[in-house]
Design a protein around this motif. Structure first.
Motif, short mmCIF file in Angstrom:
data_model
loop_
_atom_site.label_atom_id
_atom_site.label_comp_id
_atom_site.label_asym_id
_atom_site.label_seq_id
_atom_site.Cartn_x
_atom_site.Cartn_y
_atom_site.Cartn_z
N TYR A 69 50.94 37.59 48.11
CA TYR A 69 50.12 38.48 47.00
C TYR A 69 48.56 39.17 47.85
CZ TYR A 69 52.89 34.97 45.38
OH TYR A 69 54.38 34.07 44.49
N SER A 70 48.53 40.21 46.96
CA SER A 70 47.44 40.57 47.33
C SER A 70 46.08 40.75 46.30
CB SER A 70 47.22 42.57 47.21
OG SER A 70 48.30 43.26 47.42
N PHE A 71 46.04 40.42 45.06
CA PHE A 71 45.52 39.79 44.37
C PHE A 71 46.16 38.55 43.47
CE2 PHE A 71 44.25 44.12 44.87
CZ PHE A 71 43.23 44.84 44.87
N SER A 72 44.20 37.93 43.06
CA SER A 72 45.00 36.72 41.90
C SER A 72 45.16 37.16 40.83
CB SER A 72 43.79 35.30 42.49
OG SER A 72 42.99 36.97 41.56
N ALA A 73 44.68 37.74 40.16
CA ALA A 73 45.11 38.78 38.83
C ALA A 73 44.76 39.94 38.69
CB ALA A 73 44.52 37.50 37.41
N TYR A 74 45.30 40.71 37.45
CA TYR A 74 45.06 41.59 37.34
C TYR A 74 43.46 42.04 36.90
CZ TYR A 74 44.53 46.55 35.47
OH TYR A 74 43.74 47.63 34.89
N GLN A 75 43.03 43.20 37.32
CA GLN A 75 41.25 43.15 37.14
C GLN A 75 40.84 44.18 36.38
OE1 GLN A 75 39.14 41.37 39.76
NE2 GLN A 75 38.90 39.22 39.44
N SER A 76 41.27 45.41 37.62
CA SER A 76 41.66 46.85 37.13
C SER A 76 42.25 47.84 38.07
CB SER A 76 39.80 47.33 37.63
OG SER A 76 39.65 47.27 38.94
N PRO A 77 42.60 49.12 37.59
CA PRO A 77 43.10 50.11 37.63
C PRO A 77 42.79 49.65 39.52
CG PRO A 77 42.66 50.85 35.68
CD PRO A 77 41.56 49.77 36.02
N VAL A 78 41.95 50.18 40.06
CA VAL A 78 41.45 50.32 41.37
C VAL A 78 42.27 49.28 42.69
CG1 VAL A 78 39.77 48.97 41.64
CG2 VAL A 78 39.91 51.02 42.88
N GLN A 79 42.64 48.16 42.06
CA GLN A 79 43.37 47.17 42.08
C GLN A 79 44.83 48.24 42.76
OE1 GLN A 79 43.08 44.17 39.39
NE2 GLN A 79 42.55 42.99 41.29
N PHE A 80 45.52 48.63 41.73
CA PHE A 80 46.57 48.93 41.85
C PHE A 80 46.19 50.55 43.34
CE2 PHE A 80 47.98 48.11 37.48
CZ PHE A 80 49.03 47.27 37.94
N LYS A 81 45.51 51.27 43.30
CA LYS A 81 45.19 52.29 44.51
C LYS A 81 45.59 51.57 45.37
CE LYS A 81 42.57 56.12 45.76
NZ LYS A 81 41.23 57.47 45.29
N GLN A 82 44.14 50.48 45.43
CA GLN A 82 44.03 49.88 46.83
C GLN A 82 45.32 49.01 47.55
OE1 GLN A 82 41.14 46.55 45.15
NE2 GLN A 82 39.27 47.91 45.65
N PHE A 83 46.14 48.38 46.12
CA PHE A 83 47.54 47.78 46.73
C PHE A 83 48.40 49.08 47.79
CE2 PHE A 83 51.61 46.60 45.36
CZ PHE A 83 51.99 45.48 46.53
N ASN A 84 48.63 50.25 47.16
CA ASN A 84 49.12 51.62 47.44
C ASN A 84 48.32 51.76 48.78
OD1 ASN A 84 50.94 50.67 45.16
ND2 ASN A 84 50.22 52.70 44.00
N GLN A 85 47.58 51.61 48.90
CA GLN A 85 47.12 52.02 50.14
C GLN A 85 47.14 50.68 51.73
OE1 GLN A 85 45.56 55.01 50.74
NE2 GLN A 85 46.40 54.74 52.63
N PHE A 86 47.71 49.71 51.07
CA PHE A 86 47.54 48.84 51.68
C PHE A 86 49.06 48.49 52.39
CE2 PHE A 86 49.75 44.88 52.50
CZ PHE A 86 48.59 43.72 54.04
N LEU A 87 50.13 49.27 51.01
CA LEU A 87 51.81 49.58 51.93
C LEU A 87 51.74 50.42 53.04
CD1 LEU A 87 52.80 48.51 47.77
CD2 LEU A 87 52.90 47.37 49.93
N ILE A 88 51.24 51.68 52.19
CA ILE A 88 50.71 52.54 53.56
C ILE A 88 50.18 52.67 54.43
CG2 ILE A 88 50.30 54.99 53.60
CD1 ILE A 88 50.07 55.41 50.54
N ASP A 89 49.52 51.76 54.60
CA ASP A 89 48.62 51.68 55.82
C ASP A 89 49.48 50.11 56.41
OD1 ASP A 89 46.26 53.54 55.62
OD2 ASP A 89 45.58 51.72 54.15
#
Length: 171
Positions: free
Chosen positions: A105-125
């Motif tokens: 799991y990348s984050f415990s819970a949703y806090q802001s839209p920036v988490q999706f960008k960070q998650f997507n970047q992690f997937l690509i990287d």
């Protein structure tokens, strides 16, 4: 090790509301054709993010391939709370995403839209390539991830399209 990220349209985005919808068989036939090609090219990890629809159907196909290929499966969820409000039937599908070789799991819970960008970047990287069922003309929230992939010009992308499904249907 070669990893393939798999994601695409959610079932409701395709107008699929029942598991027995004939569209699912056509989509799964295309998935089977494409995943076999990836496996023959040396992919040994398939990575999912736990979404219903295309990802779940691809997970089902990938689990079938595990009988004949040295394939490992992983689910990287964006949040620990992912799917917690889903129906009982969808909870069973969520459980299938957790019955793989690796779950994180990348984050415990949703806090802001920036988490999706960070998650997507992690997937690509952290994956080698992506298999995506998405067409920019039929836009969904997946456009943000698609645009990130396109911006990462050295990240290989294989797309399943509606034209591909029409070809599979006519075979």
């Amino acid at each position: 090790m070669t990893s393939l990220l798999i994601t695409g349209y959610k079932s409701f985005e395709l107008g699929v509301f029942k598991d027995k919808d004939p569209k699912v068989n056509i989509i799964k036939k295309a998935i089977k054709r494409d995943l076999k090609r990836f496996l023959d090219e040396g992919v040994d990890w398939m990575i999912f993010t736990g979404n219903l629809g295309f990802e779940f159907w691809a997970l089902e196909v990938a689990k079938e391939f595990q009988k004949d290929y040295p394939l490992r499966l992983a689910t990287l969820f964006p949040f620990e709370t992912h799917g917690q409000n889903w129906s009982e039937a969808n909870q069973e599908k969520l459980a299938a995403f957790k019955q793989v070789d690796f779950v994180k799991y990348s984050f415990s819970a949703y806090q802001s839209p920036v988490q999706f960008k960070q998650f997507n970047q992690f997937l690509i990287d952290n994956t080698d390539q992506a298999y995506l069922f998405y067409e920019p003309e039929n836009e969904t929230n997946l456009k943000y991830f698609y645009n990130m992939i396109i911006a990462a010009s050295d990240y290989p992308l294989f797309r399943l399209t509606f034209d591909d499904l029409n070809e599979v249907m006519s075979e």
